[in-house]
Design a protein around this motif. Structure first.
Motif, mmCIF file in Angstrom:
data_model
loop_
_atom_site.group_PDB
_atom_site.id
_atom_site.type_symbol
_atom_site.label_atom_id
_atom_site.label_comp_id
_atom_site.label_asym_id
_atom_site.label_seq_id
_atom_site.Cartn_x
_atom_site.Cartn_y
_atom_site.Cartn_z
ATOM 1 N N ARG A 31 36.075 45.758 41.702
ATOM 2 C CA ARG A 31 36.617 45.861 40.339
ATOM 3 C C ARG A 31 37.657 44.769 40.096
ATOM 4 N NH1 ARG A 31 35.233 50.572 37.725
ATOM 5 N NH2 ARG A 31 34.480 52.280 39.043
ATOM 6 N N LEU A 32 38.537 44.628 41.043
ATOM 7 C CA LEU A 32 39.557 43.578 40.950
ATOM 8 C C LEU A 32 38.896 42.210 40.884
ATOM 9 C CD1 LEU A 32 42.457 42.410 41.237
ATOM 10 C CD2 LEU A 32 42.143 42.594 43.717
ATOM 11 N N GLY A 33 37.954 41.965 41.787
ATOM 12 C CA GLY A 33 37.273 40.675 41.803
ATOM 13 C C GLY A 33 36.563 40.372 40.504
ATOM 14 N N GLY A 34 35.924 41.399 39.919
ATOM 15 C CA GLY A 34 35.217 41.194 38.650
ATOM 16 C C GLY A 34 36.156 40.780 37.532
ATOM 17 N N ILE A 35 37.320 41.439 37.455
ATOM 18 C CA ILE A 35 38.311 41.089 36.435
ATOM 19 C C ILE A 35 38.809 39.663 36.633
ATOM 20 C CG2 ILE A 35 40.643 41.579 35.589
ATOM 21 C CD1 ILE A 35 40.044 44.562 36.179
ATOM 22 N N LEU A 36 39.132 39.320 37.884
ATOM 23 C CA LEU A 36 39.697 38.000 38.157
ATOM 24 C C LEU A 36 38.657 36.895 37.988
ATOM 25 C CD1 LEU A 36 41.998 38.800 41.199
ATOM 26 C CD2 LEU A 36 42.574 38.663 38.762
ATOM 27 N N ARG A 37 37.397 37.178 38.307
ATOM 28 C CA ARG A 37 36.361 36.165 38.082
ATOM 29 C C ARG A 37 36.139 35.926 36.591
ATOM 30 N NH1 ARG A 37 34.741 37.913 43.124
ATOM 31 N NH2 ARG A 37 33.770 39.823 42.393
ATOM 32 N N THR A 38 36.337 36.968 35.771
ATOM 33 C CA THR A 38 36.257 36.783 34.317
ATOM 34 C C THR A 38 37.388 35.877 33.844
ATOM 35 O OG1 THR A 38 35.220 38.948 34.013
ATOM 36 C CG2 THR A 38 36.291 37.974 32.089
#
Length: 223
Positions: A119-126
């Motif tokens: 979840r964290l990675g998805g937000i930061l990749r966005t």
């Protein structure tokens, strides 16, 4: 005779730098915990301060606002992604003729990059994707894409010409990364199973091995 206190000054500076780095790390980890367990809207400077145990004033010594904190988190995540991809490339010694085994290595690499705190990675990749191309984040993301394409080209050298097309890179990369991230969030037990790995190999090989026929017909979407 006056004593040389240079070494004492250096130790004091070193200790101060270590404390400053620890404070920064703790603030970032608090923000990461908020994002991994919730949504971007839940990230506030007040909440980060509360979870980290520091005052809001301390937080503002490191970050001017929430956006600056988010950018720092994105840079850290990008550094981790580049490090993992770089290590995989540096130790790559698979036979270029074993397409299935190579595909499994590619999938395993992507799971290692994406599977941790998805979840964290998805937000930061966005955040990275939305960054200007000439920014630190934008340039770093391009380097990351280059490393992943390099892994894919080593995995399937006979099909590497397809991977140089920007549209093919976009489709294959998003198909693999989005599926892995969705599995990590929705079905974590599936993520590292042989069945999931098999289907991801089929996805990769099917994409690379299918050539569009010359008489594929007129495009449905007008250009």
């Amino acid at each position: 005779m006056q004593k040389d206190r240079t070494h004492i000054t250096h130790r004091a500076k070193s200790g101060s730098q270590q404390r400053s780095q620890k404070t920064l790390d703790n603030l970032c980890e608090a923000a990461c915990r908020i994002l991994e367990n919730g949504e971007l809207a839940e990230l506030t400077t007040q909440k980060v301060a509360e979870i980290s145990g520091y005052g809001v004033g301390t937080l503002y010594q490191y970050f001017s606002n929430k956006e600056a904190l988010l950018e720092t988190l994105a840079v850290r995540e990008l550094d981790r992604m580049l490090s993992v991809a770089g290590k995989i490339l540096a130790t790559w010694n698979a036979s270029p003729t074993d397409a299935v085994s190579n595909s499994r290595r590619l999938i395993a690499a992507m799971i290692e990059i994406i599977g941790e705190r998805p979840r964290l990675g998805g937000i930061l990749r966005t955040v990275m994707i939305n960054a200007a191309e000439d920014s630190e984040l934008g340039q770093g993301l391009l380097r990351y894409y280059g490393l992943i394409v390099g892994i894919a080209c080593r995995t399937h050298p006979e099909r590497s010409h397809r991977l140089h097309a920007p549209s093919a890179q976009f489709v294959l990369f998003r198909a693999i990364s989005s599926t892995i991230q969705t599995a990590a969030v929705e079905r974590p037990s599936l993520l590292r199973s042989r069945e999931f790995e098999d289907e991801m190999v089929r996805l990769t090989l099917g994409f690379l091995n299918y050539d569009m026929p010359a008489d594929a017909g007129q495009a449905v979407i007008d250009s």
